[in-house]
Design a protein around this motif. Structure first.
Motif, short mmCIF file in Angstrom:
data_model
loop_
_atom_site.label_atom_id
_atom_site.label_comp_id
_atom_site.label_asym_id
_atom_site.label_seq_id
_atom_site.Cartn_x
_atom_site.Cartn_y
_atom_site.Cartn_z
N THR A 104 0.90 -1.07 -0.19
CA THR A 104 -0.10 0.00 0.00
C THR A 104 0.78 1.36 0.00
OG1 THR A 104 -0.29 -0.14 2.57
CG2 THR A 104 -1.95 -0.92 1.13
N LEU A 105 0.45 2.41 -0.55
CA LEU A 105 1.12 3.44 -0.86
C LEU A 105 0.22 4.82 -0.66
CD1 LEU A 105 3.76 4.02 -2.64
CD2 LEU A 105 2.30 4.55 -4.46
N SER A 106 0.76 5.83 -0.04
CA SER A 106 0.13 7.08 0.48
C SER A 106 0.36 7.82 -0.92
CB SER A 106 0.76 7.68 1.38
OG SER A 106 0.56 6.92 2.75
N THR A 107 -0.96 8.51 -1.39
CA THR A 107 -0.89 9.36 -2.37
C THR A 107 -1.42 10.57 -2.09
OG1 THR A 107 -3.02 8.55 -2.95
CG2 THR A 107 -1.35 7.38 -4.04
N GLU A 111 0.37 19.31 -3.16
CA GLU A 111 0.86 19.11 -1.81
C GLU A 111 -0.29 18.71 -0.97
OE1 GLU A 111 -0.56 21.43 -3.16
OE2 GLU A 111 -1.47 23.11 -1.97
N GLU A 112 -1.52 18.20 -1.45
CA GLU A 112 -2.35 17.56 -0.40
C GLU A 112 -2.60 16.14 -0.66
OE1 GLU A 112 -6.16 19.43 -1.92
OE2 GLU A 112 -5.38 21.28 -2.06
N GLY B 19 -0.38 35.39 -10.87
CA GLY B 19 0.04 36.02 -9.74
C GLY B 19 1.74 35.91 -9.37
N GLY B 20 2.51 35.28 -10.49
CA GLY B 20 3.43 35.05 -10.17
C GLY B 20 3.95 33.68 -9.59
N GLN B 21 3.19 32.86 -9.11
CA GLN B 21 3.65 31.76 -8.55
C GLN B 21 2.42 30.89 -8.57
OE1 GLN B 21 4.41 30.83 -3.91
NE2 GLN B 21 6.59 31.20 -4.99
N ILE B 22 2.62 29.30 -8.95
CA ILE B 22 1.72 28.47 -9.10
C ILE B 22 2.39 27.16 -8.22
CG2 ILE B 22 0.40 26.62 -10.49
CD1 ILE B 22 0.26 28.74 -12.56
N VAL B 23 1.52 26.67 -7.02
CA VAL B 23 1.90 25.48 -6.56
C VAL B 23 1.36 24.35 -7.03
CG1 VAL B 23 2.05 24.62 -4.17
CG2 VAL B 23 1.89 27.05 -4.22
N GLY B 24 2.26 23.41 -7.39
CA GLY B 24 1.90 22.22 -7.87
C GLY B 24 1.79 22.06 -9.69
N ARG B 25 2.31 20.96 -9.84
CA ARG B 25 2.28 20.67 -11.30
C ARG B 25 0.58 20.41 -11.99
NH1 ARG B 25 7.33 19.15 -13.72
NH2 ARG B 25 8.87 19.46 -12.17
N ASP B 75 11.32 21.95 -5.95
CA ASP B 75 10.54 20.64 -5.65
C ASP B 75 10.53 20.60 -4.20
OD1 ASP B 75 9.96 19.92 -8.20
OD2 ASP B 75 11.79 19.30 -8.40
N ARG B 76 9.67 20.28 -3.47
CA ARG B 76 9.39 20.08 -2.14
C ARG B 76 8.85 18.55 -1.83
NH1 ARG B 76 7.08 25.59 0.52
NH2 ARG B 76 8.78 27.12 -0.38
N GLU B 77 9.15 18.37 -0.79
CA GLU B 77 8.48 16.84 -0.15
C GLU B 77 7.35 17.40 0.48
OE1 GLU B 77 10.77 14.39 2.00
OE2 GLU B 77 9.50 12.72 1.51
N ALA B 78 6.21 16.30 -0.17
CA ALA B 78 4.68 16.74 0.47
C ALA B 78 4.58 15.85 1.84
CB ALA B 78 3.81 16.19 -0.65
N SER B 79 3.57 16.18 2.36
CA SER B 79 3.50 15.53 3.68
C SER B 79 2.86 14.06 3.53
CB SER B 79 2.38 16.30 4.59
OG SER B 79 0.96 16.12 3.77
#
Lengths: 371, 174
Positions: A104-107, A111-112, B19-25, B75-79
């Motif tokens: 199983t894998l978190s997706t 960022e959400e 607005g100069g910035q977009i978060v996420g592809r 590139d940032r690591e997501a939670s």
């Protein structure tokens, strides 16, 4: 033989049915295949077609059909190696399958976080075998799929098909050397007709070559003769030349690698534009230059077009499920295979000199002003 | 002399106008798609992909824009363990910018990535696949994302976008 080049023709002319996915979809939903599937349930063919149509795997079952570890890739890598006779690029299929598990894998999306999904995962003992699988593909690109002779023939095929379709569409079928009832002519007239698409295959195209060689149209005559007599165009590898000129020694730091990437990109864009311009200006019938500039990634890091199940996952000794590019330094370091080649007719000294002159002029100018 | 913009300049302009910035592809792709749909786009072609409408040309263009420094990508690591990208415009030029385009793009940056994906997908299914009940089909195709709450939020966000004056009306799927 020409299926990929045929898709290229479809892309250039915006022909939906030139895409193999579109043809498969139509065949599964409405043909003798859907009739056969009806025994398995009223909507079975629709479900199969939906699964194949998916762009990127939506669940673990889709991943068998389409992912970087799908059944197709595991099959064609072995089959193409066998049929072309290359001795490198072998894979240990048995070991890979023996170590295949479900995890199983978190997706998430950007960022959400979203939740967990099931995925295929290779056990730790398959790490080196999985690395070899990816490296094998890395080698198959230059050795087989992007071999310069194959690509040259494909470029000629594409130019020939584009000319044939243009002639048929401008009511000049007679100039093609093909009869009105020929499958290529019927396809050119109604390219979105499934029957017309299904009637095209390598045998039909290769069988048409002797007729095309007698065409009134000089371009059709010449291009078909090139293919029929295997008088393939000469290849000039611009990218290799550029690398030899500006970075004969491989860059060692990330900064140097990025600088080289930018420089190559700028130079290639400028050279491509000038080569196209020269060819357009100097060609009267047959295109004097056929340009081939493309790239392939042997292992794609996460792509938003495909989703998380497209990746090859490996379990580490602590039980973490990682992307192969996170676990293997070799896989992480693999660079995209890029090519920039230009083809010209054997003996076309002017074209050869023009390629050299344009490349050297752009190199001297630094490729600036091309953004 | 007016010069035609390259694809990478067009891609970079989307970031600038949002607005100069977009978060996420995913957000970047969906914003670009909605701009196209509203008649405020750059001519990129979109297809239905894993996260809804997606343009391969646009992805290549923004990647090329990043190599040439037209945008910065962090590139940032997501939670949740994966990675996401932040695009920041490096364009300091005083180009005349379309106000409607700026408003739509900027409003879309405020929408959650999943909700924006759902809304853009529903709009795509209506506009390109002719589906009248595009939200139901969106929910069918994206069961893991389309909870009742998220769909409600996606619809509400889309309703706000519909209020923006645009050359082409966004599909009236609400």
């Amino acid at each position: 033989m020409f299926s990929h080049a045929f898709e290229d023709v479809g892309k250039k002319l915006n022909i939906r049915m030139a895409r193999h996915e579109q043809v498969s979809d139509a065949l599964i939903r409405d043909s003798e295949i859907s009739e056969a599937f009806r025994e398995l349930g009223k909507s079975f063919s629709e479900e199969v077609a939906d699964l194949i149509k998916q762009s990127g795997p939506g669940n673990i079952y889709d991943a068998v059909v389409s992912s970087q570890f799908d059944a197709d890739r595991l099959d064609y890598m072995q089959r193409d190696r066998l049929m072309t006779g290359v001795q490198s690029s072998g894979i240990d299929f048995t070991w890979l399958l023996a170590n295949l598990e479900v995890g199983t894998l978190s997706t998430g999306v950007d960022e959400e976080p979203l939740g967990e999904i099931e995925t295929f995962v290779l056990a730790p003992k398959a790490l080196r075998t999985a690395e070899a699988l990816i490296l094998a593909l890395f080698q198959l690109y230059p050795n087989v799929y992007f071999h310069k002779a194959t690509r040259g023939a494909e470029k000629v095929f594409t130019a020939l098909m584009l000319k044939l379709i243009a002639l048929v569409r401008s009511e000049s079928t007679k100039a093609t050397g093909l009869p009105d009832t020929h499958p290529i002519v019927k396809f050119a007239r109604e390219p979105e007709d499934l029957g017309n698409v299904c009637n095209l295959d390598d045998a039909v195209f290769l069988g048409a070559l002797p007729l095309l060689m007698n065409a009134e149209d000089i371009c059709v005559k010449r291009l078909s003769t090139i293919l029929r007599n295997r008088e393939l165009p000469k290849c000039c590898d611009i990218r290799e030349h550029l690398i030899a000129e500006i970075a004969p020694k491989r860059p060692t730091t990330n900064e140097q690698r990025n600088e080289l990437k930018v420089r190559l990109e700028e130079l290639e864009i400028a050279i491509e534009a000038q080569l196209n311009h020269w060819s357009d200006e100097k060609s009267t019938t047959v295109p004097r230059l056929l340009i081939d500039r493309t790239e392939r990634e042997p292992y794609k890091t996460f792509q938003e077009s495909k989703g998380p199940l497209n990746q090859i996952r490996i379990r580490d000794m602590s039980g973490h499920i990682l992307d192969m590019a996170e676990k293997s330094p070799i896989v992480a370091a693999i660079e995209t295979f890029k090519l920039f080649r230009v083809y010209f007719a054997d003996g076309d000294q002017d074209a050869k000199l023009a390629i050299e002159r344009i490349t050297n002029d752009v190199l001297k100018g630094g490729g600036h002003g091309t953004k | 002399m007016v010069q035609n913009k390259s694809d990478r300049e067009k891609a970079a302009a989307i970031v600038r106008d949002a607005g100069g910035q977009i978060v996420g592809r995913t957000r970047f792709q969906k914003i670009a798609f909605l701009l196209e749909l509203a008649g405020l786009g750059e001519g990129f072609q979109f297809e239905y992909k894993h996260y809804g409408p997606y343009s391969e040309e646009l992805a290549a263009a923004i990647s090329s824009a990043a190599i040439l420094g037209l945008v910065q990508v962090e590139d940032r690591e997501a939670s949740w363990g994966g990675w996401y990208s932040i695009y920041t415009s490096t364009d300091k030029s005083a180009d005349i910018v379309n106000q409607q385009r700026q408003t739509l793009a900027h409003e879309a940056t405020k929408i959650g990535a999943v909700e924006l994906e759902l809304a853009a997908t529903a709009a795509y299914l209506n506009a390109f696949e002719g589906l009248q009940d595009a939200w139901t089909e969106t929910a069918r195709r994206k069961p893991e994302k389309a909870s009742q709450e998220r769909l409600a939020r996606a619809k509400e966000a889309y309703r706000r976008l519909l209020l923006i004056e645009t050359p082409e009306k966004l599909p009236a799927i609400i």
